[in-house]
Design a protein around this motif. Sequence first.
Motif, mmCIF file in Angstrom:
data_model
loop_
_atom_site.group_PDB
_atom_site.id
_atom_site.type_symbol
_atom_site.label_atom_id
_atom_site.label_comp_id
_atom_site.label_asym_id
_atom_site.label_seq_id
_atom_site.Cartn_x
_atom_site.Cartn_y
_atom_site.Cartn_z
ATOM 1 N N ARG A 19 0.840 -1.202 0.000
ATOM 2 C CA ARG A 19 0.000 0.000 0.000
ATOM 3 C C ARG A 19 0.878 1.257 0.000
ATOM 4 O O ARG A 19 2.038 1.216 0.401
ATOM 5 C CB ARG A 19 -0.928 -0.002 1.203
ATOM 6 C CG ARG A 19 -1.858 -1.214 1.212
ATOM 7 C CD ARG A 19 -3.132 -0.882 1.906
ATOM 8 N NE ARG A 19 -3.972 -2.056 2.011
ATOM 9 C CZ ARG A 19 -5.091 -2.208 1.326
ATOM 10 N NH1 ARG A 19 -5.486 -1.288 0.486
ATOM 11 N NH2 ARG A 19 -5.833 -3.287 1.483
ATOM 12 N N PRO A 20 0.300 2.398 -0.407
ATOM 13 C CA PRO A 20 1.062 3.654 -0.386
ATOM 14 C C PRO A 20 1.525 4.007 1.029
ATOM 15 O O PRO A 20 0.933 3.581 2.027
ATOM 16 C CB PRO A 20 0.052 4.691 -0.898
ATOM 17 C CG PRO A 20 -0.997 3.914 -1.616
ATOM 18 C CD PRO A 20 -1.046 2.566 -0.953
ATOM 19 N N LEU A 21 2.557 4.829 1.084
ATOM 20 C CA LEU A 21 3.148 5.222 2.365
ATOM 21 C C LEU A 21 2.115 5.841 3.305
ATOM 22 O O LEU A 21 2.140 5.590 4.505
ATOM 23 C CB LEU A 21 4.312 6.193 2.136
ATOM 24 C CG LEU A 21 5.053 6.667 3.382
ATOM 25 C CD1 LEU A 21 5.665 5.480 4.134
ATOM 26 C CD2 LEU A 21 6.122 7.679 3.008
ATOM 27 N N VAL A 22 1.204 6.628 2.783
ATOM 28 C CA VAL A 22 0.192 7.263 3.629
ATOM 29 C C VAL A 22 -0.669 6.206 4.328
ATOM 30 O O VAL A 22 -1.048 6.377 5.489
ATOM 31 C CB VAL A 22 -0.659 8.282 2.827
ATOM 32 C CG1 VAL A 22 -1.557 7.598 1.816
ATOM 33 C CG2 VAL A 22 -1.468 9.155 3.762
ATOM 34 N N TRP A 23 -0.978 5.101 3.647
ATOM 35 C CA TRP A 23 -1.721 3.990 4.264
ATOM 36 C C TRP A 23 -0.897 3.357 5.383
ATOM 37 O O TRP A 23 -1.435 3.012 6.444
ATOM 38 C CB TRP A 23 -2.059 2.926 3.222
ATOM 39 C CG TRP A 23 -3.282 3.196 2.424
ATOM 40 C CD1 TRP A 23 -3.413 4.055 1.369
ATOM 41 C CD2 TRP A 23 -4.566 2.605 2.618
ATOM 42 N NE1 TRP A 23 -4.694 4.025 0.895
ATOM 43 C CE2 TRP A 23 -5.427 3.143 1.645
ATOM 44 C CE3 TRP A 23 -5.069 1.672 3.519
ATOM 45 C CZ2 TRP A 23 -6.758 2.788 1.545
ATOM 46 C CZ3 TRP A 23 -6.399 1.312 3.426
ATOM 47 C CH2 TRP A 23 -7.233 1.866 2.448
ATOM 48 N N GLN A 24 0.383 3.182 5.130
ATOM 49 C CA GLN A 24 1.248 2.567 6.133
ATOM 50 C C GLN A 24 1.367 3.452 7.373
ATOM 51 O O GLN A 24 1.328 2.965 8.501
ATOM 52 C CB GLN A 24 2.616 2.266 5.527
ATOM 53 C CG GLN A 24 2.550 1.211 4.438
ATOM 54 C CD GLN A 24 3.897 0.924 3.816
ATOM 55 O OE1 GLN A 24 4.936 1.339 4.310
ATOM 56 N NE2 GLN A 24 3.882 0.184 2.720
ATOM 57 N N ILE A 25 1.499 4.757 7.159
ATOM 58 C CA ILE A 25 1.559 5.692 8.295
ATOM 59 C C ILE A 25 0.252 5.653 9.074
ATOM 60 O O ILE A 25 0.249 5.608 10.312
ATOM 61 C CB ILE A 25 1.883 7.125 7.806
ATOM 62 C CG1 ILE A 25 3.308 7.180 7.262
ATOM 63 C CG2 ILE A 25 1.679 8.142 8.928
ATOM 64 C CD1 ILE A 25 3.654 8.456 6.519
ATOM 65 N N LEU A 68 6.440 -3.666 9.599
ATOM 66 C CA LEU A 68 5.487 -2.625 9.991
ATOM 67 C C LEU A 68 4.952 -2.875 11.402
ATOM 68 O O LEU A 68 4.682 -1.932 12.152
ATOM 69 C CB LEU A 68 4.343 -2.533 8.982
ATOM 70 C CG LEU A 68 3.555 -1.233 8.989
ATOM 71 C CD1 LEU A 68 4.468 -0.024 8.768
ATOM 72 C CD2 LEU A 68 2.476 -1.263 7.936
ATOM 73 N N GLY A 69 4.828 -4.144 11.785
ATOM 74 C CA GLY A 69 4.401 -4.465 13.144
ATOM 75 C C GLY A 69 5.404 -3.987 14.177
ATOM 76 O O GLY A 69 5.036 -3.325 15.166
ATOM 77 N N ALA A 70 6.685 -4.296 13.948
ATOM 78 C CA ALA A 70 7.727 -3.857 14.887
ATOM 79 C C ALA A 70 7.812 -2.332 14.915
ATOM 80 O O ALA A 70 7.977 -1.735 15.989
ATOM 81 C CB ALA A 70 9.067 -4.473 14.511
ATOM 82 N N LEU A 71 7.678 -1.694 13.759
ATOM 83 C CA LEU A 71 7.703 -0.237 13.707
ATOM 84 C C LEU A 71 6.545 0.353 14.515
ATOM 85 O O LEU A 71 6.708 1.342 15.234
ATOM 86 C CB LEU A 71 7.631 0.241 12.252
ATOM 87 C CG LEU A 71 7.619 1.750 12.045
ATOM 88 C CD1 LEU A 71 8.913 2.387 12.537
ATOM 89 C CD2 LEU A 71 7.400 2.078 10.576
ATOM 90 N N THR A 72 5.383 -0.268 14.413
ATOM 91 C CA THR A 72 4.207 0.196 15.163
ATOM 92 C C THR A 72 4.445 0.091 16.667
ATOM 93 O O THR A 72 4.163 1.025 17.420
ATOM 94 C CB THR A 72 2.956 -0.599 14.747
ATOM 95 O OG1 THR A 72 2.748 -0.418 13.344
ATOM 96 C CG2 THR A 72 1.726 -0.159 15.516
#
Length: 194
Positions: A19-25, A68-72
């Motif tokens: 997904r786009p970066l905005v979705w990830q953020i 993304l989980g670890a980043l969250t």
Amino acid sequence: MSETTAKTVTYSPLALESRPLVWQIAAVIAGTLVLTLSSYISVPMYPVPVTMQTYAILMVAALYGWRLGALTVLAWLGQAALGMPVLAGGSGGLPAFAGPTAGYIFSWPLITAFVGWLAERGWNGRRPVLAFAAMVAAGTFCLAMGTAWLAGFIGVDKAIEVGFLPFIPGDVLKAALGAATLMLLSRKAKGGNA
């Protein structure tokens, strides 16, 4: 390189990596909110309260994937370090990272990466027994790391008695709930694609 990564990821229910970066953020922000809310679902125990944090961490791991989980989880812990009331009982601030529960806290990014990595490789809702095993292993590691840290405050025997053994049944139940949740989400996704 992305072609290789795509081949190694066998299952990602939210497909956040594509997904786009905005979705990830937005996913990271939503994940930190869910983690915070899970911290407020608590059963007071001394010296470590029982919360739904571990369940939420395992779900973020399995649904977001390891990166993304670890980043969250790291973003959420960053909020805690800044003093935001995001941890159990509305606590936050640097003392949480030096107190009796810090060992559990330090394990969270590690177990998130571990469960997320395995989920991407098939230990997920499509194979709920493997998802359960991954979550039990992660919970056990969290308890071991937390107990080792807690032992520095109250001694090894007492730390095992109050910081490890009482939490085993809850962690097994959270792992079962996590695996069941992933199985239901996997079935729903499969049904939606049919």
